[in-house]
Scaffold this motif. Structure first.
Motif, PDB file in Angstrom:
ATOM      1  N   ILE A  36       0.798  -1.220   0.000  1.00 38.26           N
ATOM      2  CA  ILE A  36       0.000   0.000   0.000  1.00 38.26           C
ATOM      3  C   ILE A  36       0.832   1.272   0.000  1.00 38.26           C
ATOM      4  O   ILE A  36       1.795   1.413   0.719  1.00 38.26           O
ATOM      5  CB  ILE A  36      -0.998   0.033   1.174  1.00 38.26           C
ATOM      6  N   LEU A  37       0.407   2.155  -0.859  1.00 35.70           N
ATOM      7  CA  LEU A  37       1.009   3.473  -0.984  1.00 35.70           C
ATOM      8  C   LEU A  37       0.098   4.422  -0.226  1.00 35.70           C
ATOM      9  O   LEU A  37      -1.040   4.643  -0.634  1.00 35.70           O
ATOM     10  CB  LEU A  37       1.050   3.846  -2.464  1.00 35.70           C
ATOM     11  N   LEU A  38       0.613   4.952   0.878  1.00 32.29           N
ATOM     12  CA  LEU A  38      -0.219   5.813   1.702  1.00 32.29           C
ATOM     13  C   LEU A  38      -0.157   7.249   1.207  1.00 32.29           C
ATOM     14  O   LEU A  38       0.917   7.827   1.103  1.00 32.29           O
ATOM     15  CB  LEU A  38       0.242   5.759   3.153  1.00 32.29           C
ATOM     16  N   CYS A  39      -1.284   7.815   0.904  1.00 33.95           N
ATOM     17  CA  CYS A  39      -1.310   9.159   0.350  1.00 33.95           C
ATOM     18  C   CYS A  39      -2.183  10.075   1.175  1.00 33.95           C
ATOM     19  O   CYS A  39      -3.392   9.911   1.258  1.00 33.95           O
ATOM     20  CB  CYS A  39      -1.814   9.107  -1.087  1.00 33.95           C
ATOM     21  N   GLU A  40      -1.572  11.060   1.771  1.00 36.82           N
ATOM     22  CA  GLU A  40      -2.264  12.026   2.612  1.00 36.82           C
ATOM     23  C   GLU A  40      -2.587  13.251   1.767  1.00 36.82           C
ATOM     24  O   GLU A  40      -1.688  13.934   1.287  1.00 36.82           O
ATOM     25  CB  GLU A  40      -1.345  12.406   3.765  1.00 36.82           C
TER      26      GLU A  40
END
Lengths: 329, 329
Positions: B92-96
């Motif tokens: 998973i690529l966490l994108c805020e």
DNA sequence: CTGAAAGCGCTAACAA
DNA sequence: TTGTTAGCGCTTTCAG
């Protein structure tokens, strides 16, 4: 889903030229550039990172190793990392180890498999041998938690000094019976903070009572509660507590409240980390602020430098004691 | 850094055969397999995802869109997503997004550029038009926050019913003057929860006073404090408050405490989400539990199914009212 | 059961 | 300034 070939054909140029305008380098006539840009728009073309990454042997992904995503201490650091990563066109793969070696291994494999270009390790429970071995072939930075002997660059704060100042503050406002809620001594920061605690007491001629020092297995809320329960029942009850993390401090606070005692009147508390919630409790928590955002950005900058082949130096950042209600009695 | 070619040479077979044993498919003699496995070990070979991903036109990465990583509500969901992703060999690529459209666009581009295979959107402030357009070409799941009209599958809870039960509980224990701290009505969940609040009051013959209903711009702690400040100063002060998020509720609690009032004796509180910290306050918070971990795993499973080309159905999960000290007066 | 070869989409060295 | 072409590391079809 057009590819570079189709764009080249549509624009009546070669793929090399398309690649040149894509990367804004090489020399391309204004006229050709327009043609290419038109074709790109017309075909709704987006260059594939898959092809580019293979060709460049990079993934442009930074792997972030944290023990628990629910620990708010990491939130702000991650935020900093992401900001820095984004400006360098990197993205972050968030990896929660749960301090589980199997999971850790899966993530380590990710860089071996070229899925990530480097690692920022923030897990105190990380397997140092694996990390060192990995560091021979891949870019790695230690953030917050570190091992000097590993030779892996780190960014952190002076934990000993920070703890020293926290405890000194308690002494200055009149406390002598100061308990320590520490985490497991297998962690470097725990040993360092304990050293600071001891130094503050010693310098002020206060004897160190071992029964005032408690170690918890983890740094969760419940562990802080448990430790505080024991401390409250001590014959010679302390008038202040220094907890090495805000989570532990908040647990301690809850336990004190549950016993009908008052903070700071009966027992003062100092925490560590300045997580968001340290300002939401009643009373608010005196705590040691780590420059978490900065720590994150610097760790990311360091890692990216290392990936690019530069030599990087470890950095020790400043901290700050934030005095709030839990010690203002 | 060996590649498949060198392994093939070392083992005295073709790259195709190496690929076959790597993927455990096709038919390979036991003897050949051994030879290959030996070569892999000897060369310390790790297959490159870069090559594999290009060949398979996939990234095996799931993009997670959240507004704020520091909001603990998302922690447990992300944990669930990661668990499910890992079992399917995704990462998973966490994108805020920070609810910033520019950042959101950068992340959307990531899937256009094949850096991610799909998106789990949890940002209430997401640009729905962009999302819908993207959903035509890419796999997308909405988690927790959603728009029905988008036609994009979602996993969520029944917000109206959950709010209804929360308020009904307050009524049952004797409250009639119940304030609502809601977030901005542009969010669907805010509208739904307000509906539940109204239904509970109406069903019990309690008139709805508009000055008991407060809207906040964001769901942060400070906004809860602000809203509570106004509520406390009301001539006809409520005896209970329902806040649509724990963060707001904790802010309200802090403000009540600051005013020397007692929870639940003077004012009772119900929150929403059951974040970890709702159990660490004094008093502990009555709140509506969302099955966050499950929501995460299901969202991930749904997304992976969609990536694989399956049709997926939206799901509404159960919730639960957790009664704790803040309403046990 | 195994191998040869094409090709995923891109960049860059070299040639023109 | 632009084009041709090799090749990044892998999977898979098609022959054998």
């Amino acid at each position: 889903m057009a590819n570079i070939q189709q764009v080249a054909k549509q624009a009546g140029v070669s793929v090399a030229t398309v690649s040149r305008v894509l990367n804004g380098q090489g020399t391309v006539t204004a006229k050709t550039r327009i043609k290419v840009e038109d074709a790109i728009k017309r075909l709704n073309y987006e260059p594939s990172m898959l092809g580019r990454n293979l060709r460049n042997s990079e993934s442009r992904i930074l792997l972030i190793l944290i023990p628990k995503i629910s620990n708010p201490f990491y939130s702000e650091i991650i935020n900093g990392i992401e900001t820095a990563a984004l400006t360098h066109h990197y993205n972050i793969l968030l990896c929660e180890t749960d301090s589980n070696p199997d999971r850790e291994n899966i993530y380590f494999d990710l860089v071996r498999k070229k899925m990530a270009d480097g690692i920022i390790s923030m897990d105190p429970a990380v397997n140092v041998e694996s990390l060192i071995e990995l560091a021979e072939s891949y870019a790695i930075i230690q953030c917050s938690e570190y091992t000097v002997e590993s030779g892996i660059p780190y960014v952190t704060i002076d934990n000993e000094e920070a703890a020293y100042r926290a405890v000194k503050h308690l002494i200055k406002i009149g406390h002598e019976k100061i308990a320590l809620i520490n985490s497991d001594e297998k962690f470097l920061y725990a040993r360092q903070r304990q050293l600071g605690y001891r130094r503050a007491l010693e310098e002020n001629g206060i004897p160190i009572s071992d029964h005032y020092i408690h170690h918890t297995q983890q740094i969760g809320f419940e562990y802080g509660q448990q430790a505080m329960r024991k401390i409250i029942n001590l014959k010679d009850r302390p008038t202040a507590v220094f907890a090495v993390s805000d989570m532990l401090a908040i647990g301690a606070l809850k336990e004190i409240n549950n016993n009908g005692l008052n903070v700071p009147d009966d027992i003062a508390i100092v925490g560590f980390d300045k997580i968001d919630f340290s300002n939401m409790t009643h009373p608010t928590l005196t705590t040691v602020a780590q420059p978490m955002h900065k720590m994150g950005t610097i760790a990311a900058e360091m890692l990216i430098s290392e990936i690019q082949g530069d030599q990087v130096e470890s950095i020790i950042l400043d901290h700050e004691l934030v005095i709030r209600e839990s010690t203002s009695g």
